[in-house]
Every structure is written in structure tokens, then in C-alpha cells.
Scaffold this active site. Structure first.
Site, PDB file in Angstrom:
ATOM      1  N   CYS A 290     -12.174   3.160  -0.576  1.00 58.75           N
ATOM      2  CA  CYS A 290     -11.566   3.573   0.694  1.00 58.75           C
ATOM      3  C   CYS A 290     -12.570   4.153   1.702  1.00 58.75           C
ATOM      4  O   CYS A 290     -13.332   3.393   2.287  1.00 58.75           O
ATOM      5  CB  CYS A 290     -10.415   4.522   0.414  1.00 58.75           C
TER       6      CYS A 290
ATOM      7  N   ARG B 203      -1.219   3.163  10.079  1.00 57.87           N
ATOM      8  CA  ARG B 203      -1.822   3.461   8.779  1.00 57.87           C
ATOM      9  C   ARG B 203      -1.268   2.518   7.717  1.00 57.87           C
ATOM     10  O   ARG B 203      -0.068   2.241   7.721  1.00 57.87           O
ATOM     11  CB  ARG B 203      -1.462   4.903   8.392  1.00 57.87           C
TER      12      ARG B 203
ATOM     13  N   HIS C 103      -7.138   3.211  -3.481  1.00 59.70           N
ATOM     14  CA  HIS C 103      -7.812   4.501  -3.432  1.00 59.70           C
ATOM     15  C   HIS C 103      -7.629   5.328  -4.714  1.00 59.70           C
ATOM     16  O   HIS C 103      -6.867   4.956  -5.601  1.00 59.70           O
ATOM     17  CB  HIS C 103      -7.467   5.245  -2.155  1.00 59.70           C
TER      18      HIS C 103
HETATM   19  N1  GLN Z   1     -10.501   8.099   6.648  1.00 62.12           N
HETATM   20  C1  GLN Z   1     -10.370   6.716   6.317  1.00 62.12           C
HETATM   21  C2  GLN Z   1      -9.156   6.018   6.936  1.00 62.12           C
HETATM   22  O1  GLN Z   1      -8.142   6.605   7.205  1.00 62.12           O
HETATM   23  C3  GLN Z   1     -10.356   6.585   4.811  1.00 62.12           C
HETATM   24  C4  GLN Z   1      -9.133   7.193   4.174  1.00 62.12           C
HETATM   25  C5  GLN Z   1      -9.165   7.215   2.695  1.00 62.12           C
HETATM   26  O2  GLN Z   1     -10.226   7.352   2.095  1.00 62.12           O
HETATM   27  N2  GLN Z   1      -8.027   7.117   2.084  1.00 62.12           N
HETATM   28  O3  GLN Z   1      -9.214   4.825   7.149  1.00 62.12           O
END
Ligand code: GLN
Length: 238
Positions: free
Chosen positions: A95, A129, A193
């Protein structure tokens, strides 16, 4: 290899990139090696320490946007990951760790942040997201069963010609174009993740095979991981 019969695992920046139980990946590798009589030594490298260059397997986890940016800066200044990659070390990045190995990624305001440029891809921020289960069919040349995991990120990742997608997405968003993750040589990045290797013992064994330079490993009793995989796959595929 750091020595003939031991694998050195380097867990990068547990203080910045371990938001989602990522230490589970070190435990899975230690256990699966140990059950086969192969010893491991795990080193936790905090972000105020230097990264050793003699690791066999490097693990990077997920993180929030700001710790991710800090981790990218410190790793760029450190330089050890490039050297380790050049001599053939295995790198498995999850991730935020996956995004920061590329050329650039989206910061907390959507600004583009420079990545390590270790692999040929770049990540921007998507409109929404990606949160939920992810399932993918792995590139057949890696000989790893269907992967299953959980994703929680805002990245949209475009792969360049120097890198291949890890898997074709069956469920979930992944890179955002029908594929999930990326790999080149012995470096793998994934949007699954946290402790992604728990549900994916085949992927864990691929990392061990690469580190040991072996084509196969003795099979293990994977019935518990198998049950977990079946349960998760059934819940999203039916
Ligand atoms: N900060 C990054 C995003 O939101 C990675 C998030 C994560 O590691 N889950 O894309």
C-alpha cells in the site's frame, strides 16, 4: 543471502509504515521458513536508523499520508533499498510502501510527492477511496494462487513499460485499471494492505523461494490459511 542457512528479514520503518498490522508479514515469513528448518533473523529498522544493505527480504507496510511522505524522504536519503534491489534482494511493499517505491505518489492535499523511483510506476489520488475486499489472479509466470486481501487507499497507479502488474483484479479496485499491484525482478508491490501474507501463503513462499534461490519448497499444512481464504473468497465471489 546474509549467511548460508539463514534469511535476514528487514522490516522498514515500523514507526511510520505499520498502521495496519503489517508486522504480520514478518511473522508469516519467519514461521513458514522455520517450519522448513530454515532460520531467519528479523531486524526492525526505525526511521531514525540506517537501513542495512545485506538483507535478504525487505518489507514495507502501509501508512497514513504524512508518515508515508516522511518515509519516502528518509528512504531516498538512505539509499540502501536501491543497493539491495541491485544485488537481487527481495522487496515486498504494501500500500503506502508500494506507492512510495514508484516515481511519485499523491500527498495529503493531492500534491505529487517524489517517490524512490525504484520501480516504473506513478500513483496519483483517485476521486474516491478504494476500501474493501480485493481478489486478483496473479501473473501466471509467478506460479502463485489467486490472491485475496483488503484494500484501503486513495491511489490510482499507472504502470510504466518496465514493470508488470502483479494480478488481474477479479474483485476490488487495485491500481484502478483492472489490475492490482506490480512486480519487477524480485520486487513486489501490492494494494492488499496490512498482513497480506496471512491469507496468501503462496505469495509468502514466493518471497522465500526468491530469497533462497530455490524453485520449490516442501509443502506445509495450510488448512487454516485455506479456511480463511475460502471464507473470504466465498463472501465476495457469491
Ligand atoms: N496514504 C496512501 C493512500 O491513501 C496509502 C494508504 C495505505 O497505506 N493504506 O493512498
Amino acid at each position: 543471502m546474509s549467511s548460508n542457512d539463514s534469511i535476514k528479514i528487514v522490516w522498514i520503518y515500523p514507526d511510520l509504515l505499520s498502521t495496519y498490522g503489517d508486522q504480520g508479514n514478518t511473522i508469516v515469513l519467519e514461521r513458514r521458513a522455520g517450519l522448513r528448518g530454515i532460520s531467519t533473523r528479523t531486524v526492525h529498522v526505525r526511521s531514525d536508523q540506517t537501513v542495512p544493505v545485506d538483507g535478504d527480504i525487505y518489507l514495507l507496510g502501509g501508512g497514513e499520508d504524512r508518515p508515508q511522505i516522511l518515509a519516502a524522504r528518509r528512504l531516498a536519503g538512505d539509499g540502501a533499498l536501491h543497493r539491495a534491489r541491485d544485488y537481487g534482494a527481495v522487496i515486498f511493499a504494501v500500500c503506502a510502501g508500494y506507492q512510495l517505491l514508484g516515481t511519485e505518489f499523491g500527498g495529503e492535499e493531492g500534491q505529487l510527492v517524489e517517490g524512490l523511483g525504484l520501480l516504473d510506476y506513478s500513483s496519483g489520488r483517485g476521486e474516491r477511496r478504494a476500501v474493501g475486499e480485493i481478489v486478483g489472479d496473479v501473473d501466471p509466470s509467478l506460479d502463485v494462487p489467486r490472491i485475496t486481501g483488503f484494500e484501503n487507499h486513495q491511489g490510482v497507479t499507472r504502470l510504466g513499460p518496465g514493470v508488470k502488474p502483479l494480478a488481474k483484479t477479479v474483485v476490488g479496485i487495485g491500481n484502478g485499471n483492472g489490475y492490482e499491484g506490480a512486480y519487477q525482478d524480485h520486487v513486489i508491490g501490492t494494494y492488499m494492505h496490512g498482513p497480506a501474507l496471512v491469507r496468501n501463503p503462496g505469495l509468502a513462499d514466493l518471497l522465500l523461494r526468491w530469497a533462497l534461490k530455490r524453485d520449490d519448497l516442501p509443502p506445509l499444512d495450510d488448512s487454516w490459511a485455506g479456511r480463511l481464504r475460502e471464507e473470504r473468497l466465498r463472501s465476495v465471489l457469491t
